[in-house]
Design an enzyme around this catalytic site. Structure first.
Site, short mmCIF file in Angstrom:
data_model
loop_
_atom_site.label_atom_id
_atom_site.label_comp_id
_atom_site.label_asym_id
_atom_site.label_seq_id
_atom_site.Cartn_x
_atom_site.Cartn_y
_atom_site.Cartn_z
N VAL A 118 0.80 -1.28 -0.07
CA VAL A 118 -0.09 -0.10 -0.13
C VAL A 118 0.71 1.27 0.09
O VAL A 118 1.83 1.32 0.68
CB VAL A 118 -1.07 0.11 1.17
CG1 VAL A 118 -1.79 1.23 1.22
CG2 VAL A 118 -1.76 -1.07 1.39
N CYS A 201 5.42 -6.33 22.07
CA CYS A 201 5.91 -7.09 23.32
C CYS A 201 6.77 -6.41 24.01
O CYS A 201 8.11 -6.59 23.89
CB CYS A 201 6.30 -8.36 22.77
SG CYS A 201 6.23 -9.63 24.21
N THR A 345 0.71 -6.88 21.42
CA THR A 345 0.92 -8.21 21.50
C THR A 345 -0.09 -9.12 20.93
O THR A 345 -1.05 -8.37 20.27
CB THR A 345 0.95 -8.96 22.87
OG1 THR A 345 -0.71 -8.90 23.19
CG2 THR A 345 1.81 -8.11 23.90
N ALA A 347 -1.73 -11.63 21.72
CA ALA A 347 -2.80 -11.79 22.74
C ALA A 347 -3.75 -10.46 22.47
O ALA A 347 -5.20 -10.96 22.71
CB ALA A 347 -2.11 -11.85 24.05
N CYS A 379 1.46 -11.26 28.05
CA CYS A 379 2.88 -11.27 27.75
C CYS A 379 3.21 -12.52 28.75
O CYS A 379 3.59 -12.20 30.04
CB CYS A 379 3.55 -10.11 28.16
SG CYS A 379 5.42 -10.15 27.51
#
Length: 450
Positions: A118, A201, A345, A347, A379
């Site tokens: 892009v 992270c 993260t 998660a 984490c």
């Protein structure tokens, strides 16, 4: 034990950097996704920018909503990496090859793969431009472009990586150099850095430090190692419960922590690292090193800087609860490229994907979003080759834990979840759009205790 979400960390998993050669790939009898070099169409009902964890997960979800052929992902990289594994690769506990799969294998069947970059976003005209000057229009846009690494902002890098004794777990090109430097260590300073920028992270720069310390204890080199964590932050970790646990480990293992200390230059030929004192700008200190692990400065992708969809820094400007763009109601953001005030993260991406799925469903029905993202992120803080502290928390830096145990304690079970269970579930649950974070399991587990 939650089978998925607690430890889907760390990093939001941008794929590799190589481009595919022009050509058309044919669909195999196994049903793997295939695509032409560029999109066969110039309009899609849902267009996804980025083929990392957020982009792939959302494209799978959107295909189930609007049907095959109506969703496309713009992604130039031919390889997709599960980057949370790189902490263990840098410590010699996993092979780099285990973290990689061809992008065509993780692209959902029925989703068009546009192998391009892009170059511009035009939200007022509902279109984007690609690096081949092709224009693609959309009805709904999901931005999942990840975060950019900027080794070049440290004087002497990235060319310094050609020298020994220096590595970085944040790049596919340098993670194995970390393991080599760890093995070759003889005696002296082992320095681990944390930059003065947002990072993906935030626990990863410490994880390799704890693993290195454990490795040198095992090999008898620990008495000859002066381990230093030089961080630009003023705290060891942003959540007090886990910070207290980490500080105990740091004291037990005799690790030196220097706060407000930012790496500005690497003189790799002399094995010298130069740090600026952030409390006294312009004041620097030079440290000799026998091993140096660099966490690079990071920032928004170039295409987002000064873009209409971004805030003043360059992050996609979204509502922190719904992930819908603040100005353009048909645009959404997920993962590292957004200005969501939580740790970046995988998660977090898992939890965000579940919320965003519901947000887009309601927007498609001309209804207002109701599902709210609470900032959940996780984490797994790897503290040795068989122990993990599982940090889970929300927007307010308050623990938001899945299991009815004290997760600030180092546990072998959490290490095996991080090292063995989560890679399998990443490839087979998150990327296929079937996992939206641990909230349902957390609720069930805690209800079961009543």
């Amino acid at each position: 034990m939650s089978p998925f979400g607690a430890a889907l960390c760390c990093s939001c998993l941008r794929p590799g950097v190589w481009l595919l050669k022009p050509g058309i790939q044919k669909k195999s009898f196994l049903g793997l996704h295939t695509a032409a070099r560029h999109a066969a169409k110039d309009y899609y009902e849902v267009l996804v920018l980025g083929g990392g964890s957020g982009g792939i997960a959302m494209s799978a979800r959107m295909k189930r909503k609007v049907g095959a052929g109506n969703v496309a992902v713009v992604e130039p990289s031919k390889t997709h990496y599960y980057q949370p594994l790189w902490t263990l690769v840098g410590a010699g506990a996993k092979q780099l090859s285990a973290s990689a799969r061809p992008t065509e294998n993780v692209m959902p069947e029925g989703v068009e793969w546009i192998k391009s970059r892009v170059t511009a976003l035009d939200p007022d005209k509902n279109c984007v431009r690609l690096d081949n000057d092709v224009k693609i229009s959309y009805k709904y846009l999901i931005i999942a472009l990840g975060i950019s690494l900027h080794y070049e902002k440290i004087k002497g890098l990235p060319e310094g990586f050609h020298h020994p004794k220096i590595g970085s777990n944040y790049s596919v090109h340098t993670v194995e150099k970390t393991w080599k430097a760890l093995q070759d260590f003889k005696e002296g300073n082992a320095i681990f850095t944390f930059p003065n920028t947002p990072v993906k992270c935030a626990g990863a720069p410490q994880k390799i430090m704890y693993l290195s310390e454990a490795y040198w204890r095992k090999t008898g080199k620990r008495p000859k190692a002066n381990i230093m964590f030089n961080t630009s932050l003023g705290v060891i970790f942003g959540v007090k419960k886990y910070a207290d646990a980490l500080l105990e480990i740091i004291e037990e293992r005799n690790i030196a922590v220097n706060y407000k200390c930012n790496l500005v230059e690497v003189r790799a030929d002399k094995q010298e690292a130069v740090f600026e004192n952030l409390d006294k700008p312009g004041e620097t200190e030079v440290h000799q090193y026998e091993m140096l692990h660099v966490t690079p400065p990071m920032g928004p992708p170039d295409v987002l800087i000064n873009s209409p969809v971004s805030d003043e820094i360059g992050w996609v400007d979204v509502n922190k609860e719904t992930l819908q763009h603040k100005k353009y109601p048909n645009i959404f953001g997920i993962g590292d490229c957004t200005n969501l005030p939580t740790s970046r993260t995988a998660a977090a991406v898992a939890a965000q994907s579940g919320v965003l799925d519901k947000t887009i469903s309601l927007v498609m029905k001309n209804q207002s979003p109701t599902k709210k993202y609470d900032g959940y992120t996780s984490c797994p803080l790897v503290t040795s080759y068989n122990k993990v502290i599982l940090a889970e928390f929300d927007y307010n830096a308050q623990p938001l834990e899945t299991f009815p145990i004290d997760q600030s304690k180092q546990r072998t079970t959490m290490y095996h979840m991080k090292a063995d269970m989560m890679p399998f579930l990443y490839w087979n649950a998150l990327l296929k759009g079937y996992w939206g974070g641990p909230a349902p399991i957390r609720k069930l587990m805690h209800l079961g205790l009543k």
